[in-house]
Design a protein around this motif. Sequence first.
Motif, short mmCIF file in Angstrom:
data_model
loop_
_atom_site.label_atom_id
_atom_site.label_comp_id
_atom_site.label_asym_id
_atom_site.label_seq_id
_atom_site.Cartn_x
_atom_site.Cartn_y
_atom_site.Cartn_z
N ALA A 215 0.83 -1.22 0.00
CA ALA A 215 0.00 0.00 0.00
C ALA A 215 0.86 1.26 0.00
CB ALA A 215 -0.93 -0.01 1.20
N ALA A 216 1.99 1.20 0.70
CA ALA A 216 2.90 2.36 0.72
C ALA A 216 3.53 2.58 -0.65
CB ALA A 216 3.98 2.16 1.78
N TYR A 217 3.94 1.47 -1.31
CA TYR A 217 4.44 1.60 -2.68
C TYR A 217 3.36 2.19 -3.60
CZ TYR A 217 8.76 -1.11 -1.94
OH TYR A 217 10.00 -1.53 -1.54
N GLN A 218 2.14 1.73 -3.39
CA GLN A 218 1.03 2.21 -4.22
C GLN A 218 0.80 3.71 -3.99
OE1 GLN A 218 -2.17 -0.52 -4.03
NE2 GLN A 218 -3.29 0.38 -5.72
N GLY A 219 0.97 4.14 -2.73
CA GLY A 219 0.84 5.56 -2.41
C GLY A 219 1.87 6.41 -3.13
N LEU A 220 3.02 5.81 -3.45
CA LEU A 220 4.08 6.52 -4.19
C LEU A 220 3.98 6.28 -5.70
CD1 LEU A 220 7.11 5.74 -1.84
CD2 LEU A 220 5.91 7.92 -2.08
N LYS A 221 2.90 5.60 -6.11
CA LYS A 221 2.65 5.30 -7.53
C LYS A 221 3.69 4.34 -8.11
CE LYS A 221 0.15 9.58 -8.33
NZ LYS A 221 -0.03 10.79 -9.18
N MET A 247 -4.64 -4.71 -5.45
CA MET A 247 -3.84 -5.14 -6.59
C MET A 247 -4.60 -4.88 -7.89
SD MET A 247 -1.68 -8.65 -7.02
CE MET A 247 -3.07 -9.77 -7.16
N GLY A 248 -5.90 -5.07 -7.86
CA GLY A 248 -6.73 -4.76 -9.02
C GLY A 248 -6.60 -3.30 -9.40
N ASP A 249 -6.61 -2.43 -8.38
CA ASP A 249 -6.45 -1.00 -8.63
C ASP A 249 -5.08 -0.70 -9.23
OD1 ASP A 249 -7.33 1.91 -8.13
OD2 ASP A 249 -5.40 1.80 -7.10
N ALA A 250 -4.05 -1.37 -8.72
CA ALA A 250 -2.69 -1.14 -9.25
C ALA A 250 -2.59 -1.57 -10.71
CB ALA A 250 -1.68 -1.90 -8.40
N LEU A 254 -1.85 0.72 -14.26
CA LEU A 254 -0.85 0.35 -15.27
C LEU A 254 -1.49 0.01 -16.61
CD1 LEU A 254 1.44 -1.91 -13.03
CD2 LEU A 254 2.00 0.37 -13.90
N HIS A 255 -2.83 0.15 -16.68
CA HIS A 255 -3.59 -0.17 -17.89
C HIS A 255 -3.50 -1.66 -18.24
CE1 HIS A 255 -2.91 4.31 -19.09
NE2 HIS A 255 -3.77 4.18 -18.10
N LYS A 256 -3.24 -2.49 -17.22
CA LYS A 256 -3.23 -3.94 -17.44
C LYS A 256 -4.62 -4.47 -17.07
CE LYS A 256 1.73 -4.57 -16.68
NZ LYS A 256 2.80 -5.29 -15.93
N TYR A 257 -5.55 -4.26 -18.01
CA TYR A 257 -6.96 -4.46 -17.69
C TYR A 257 -7.33 -5.93 -17.49
CZ TYR A 257 -7.09 0.40 -19.09
OH TYR A 257 -6.86 1.75 -19.19
N ILE A 261 -9.00 -7.35 -14.09
CA ILE A 261 -10.26 -8.11 -14.05
C ILE A 261 -10.08 -9.37 -13.22
CG2 ILE A 261 -11.83 -9.51 -15.46
CD1 ILE A 261 -11.40 -7.37 -17.70
N GLU A 262 -8.97 -10.08 -13.44
CA GLU A 262 -8.71 -11.31 -12.69
C GLU A 262 -8.65 -11.06 -11.19
OE1 GLU A 262 -5.23 -14.76 -12.47
OE2 GLU A 262 -5.38 -13.47 -14.25
N SER A 263 -7.97 -9.99 -10.78
CA SER A 263 -7.88 -9.66 -9.35
C SER A 263 -9.24 -9.27 -8.77
CB SER A 263 -6.89 -8.51 -9.14
OG SER A 263 -5.59 -8.91 -9.46
N LEU A 264 -9.98 -8.45 -9.50
CA LEU A 264 -11.26 -7.96 -9.00
C LEU A 264 -12.31 -9.07 -8.95
CD1 LEU A 264 -11.24 -4.56 -10.91
CD2 LEU A 264 -11.00 -4.88 -8.44
N GLU A 265 -12.20 -10.03 -9.85
CA GLU A 265 -13.13 -11.17 -9.79
C GLU A 265 -12.87 -12.03 -8.55
OE1 GLU A 265 -12.71 -12.98 -13.65
OE2 GLU A 265 -14.43 -11.86 -14.45
N LYS A 266 -11.61 -12.07 -8.10
CA LYS A 266 -11.29 -12.77 -6.85
C LYS A 266 -11.96 -12.08 -5.66
CE LYS A 266 -8.90 -15.77 -6.05
NZ LYS A 266 -9.17 -17.22 -5.89
N VAL A 267 -12.04 -10.74 -5.72
CA VAL A 267 -12.72 -10.00 -4.65
C VAL A 267 -14.19 -10.43 -4.58
CG1 VAL A 267 -13.42 -7.71 -3.82
CG2 VAL A 267 -11.18 -8.02 -4.90
N LEU A 268 -14.82 -10.59 -5.75
CA LEU A 268 -16.23 -11.01 -5.78
C LEU A 268 -16.40 -12.42 -5.24
CD1 LEU A 268 -17.30 -9.62 -9.28
CD2 LEU A 268 -17.85 -8.68 -7.03
#
Length: 474
Positions: A215-221, A247-250, A254-257, A261-268
């Motif tokens: 999350a800290a790395y993500q905060g630094l983009k 991870m889905g947001d990350a 990076l435009h790795k759609y 999708i794979e990460s966000l489907e795991k959330v569901l």
Amino acid sequence: MRSPSYNDDERNSLKELLQQYQNMKMGQGYSFLEEEAFEKIVDYFDERDDLTEAFKAVETGLEMYPYSAHLMIKKADLLIARRKYAQSLELLEKAELFDSTDINLYILKTDAYLALDQQPKAVELLETALHLFEGEERIDLLFELADVYDDYEEFDKVFDCLKLILEDDPNNEEALYKICFWTDFTGRNEESIKIHQKIIDNYPYNEIAWFNLAAAYQGLKLYEKAIDAYQYALVIDEKFEYAYRNMGDAFLRLHKYKDAIESLEKVLELARPEDVIYEAIGHCYHKLGHTAQARFHYKKAVHLNAEDSKLHFKIATTYMQEGQWNNAIKHLENALRLQRNVAEYNLAMGECKLHLQHYKEALFYFGFVVKHKPKKVAGWEALIRCLYLAGYYEETATHCLLALKATDEKPLFIFYQAAASFALNKSKEGLIYLETAMGKAPKQLKKLIDLAPSLLQNSKVIDIIARYKKGKKF
């Protein structure tokens, strides 16, 4: 104060104590209760929110044990519940003379000081107490101090308290969860990275530490590093829902759609369905050009949150991309019913009406945007295109002048002024406007040709275009 928990033997013992207490109150036989017994009885009534009986019990106990610091502290706690803060502080000062080693003494004093809006005294007290305790009690005081700083919006000091807790107890889950939030809130990502790298060096299987590092790395983009750290957290705990979510947001960033999708489907799979997750998946499919799949997920999101106008708008845009104007209109009507004044919704509705050649209705929506957002170039552009396509050339010319004035002379409207002039058979004027526009923004010629392709049949227009193509790149 901490609430005690009881096992079966303790419950039976407590039942006997309560009976003895009742007998003593009613004068039925001789009953002797120890100091500790009164503490348990007070806790019993306090747990059940029977403050009246708890207060009676502590008063009775203090009559028998007038120098009991523990009973004084319990009475002070009840006084705070009754909002008698000054009396509580007075009693706590007295209790401290007999026993200064009870952590509740400091926590209750803090509560009283805060209730009296004496935050500096609360801070000073807790900072002093930190030197008197160690282990779990010191950690409890640090959490208390963090809460004080939070209440008074000294947010960097909240972070500092949590950092101290993790130095003493690197695996403290509450501190790990909280410091993740406060890292994001205070922006102290670099510091958080150092804290959690140190924890991971000593405790490599701490999935929360890996998550916080990510999350800290993500905060630094630093999205690639964030994804690597999230993946370590997921190796340790494959059901770590928030790791998949972030991870889905990350991946999105990076435009790795497809990966997103794979990460966000795991959330569901792991959590209750949420509109924001379906919306994010829909967004990914939209970016991939899969409008039907995007629409499917946007509709799933709408099912969970029908009052979000943005979702209705996004469904409409998928239909617009497919040229299904009437279907798009149905969803834009929903969006506009929820939020009438959003410029993008009105522009989209105007475009649908324009493609259906419902010019007057289209002009209504474009005019609404121009009226409420007079500096918005897209509104003027849409309105002028519509006027031209509807054959209202005089109005086109008039509105080009208005648009130029409202948008700081955007060259696009000089091109459109040229189109209006040619349509009104004012060729010399049209050529002057075209020459001026080409001198300012030749790259916008395409918009003129899209609006009035017949101009390419005019040899003088071609000469001007050719001259600028030869002299300039655009």
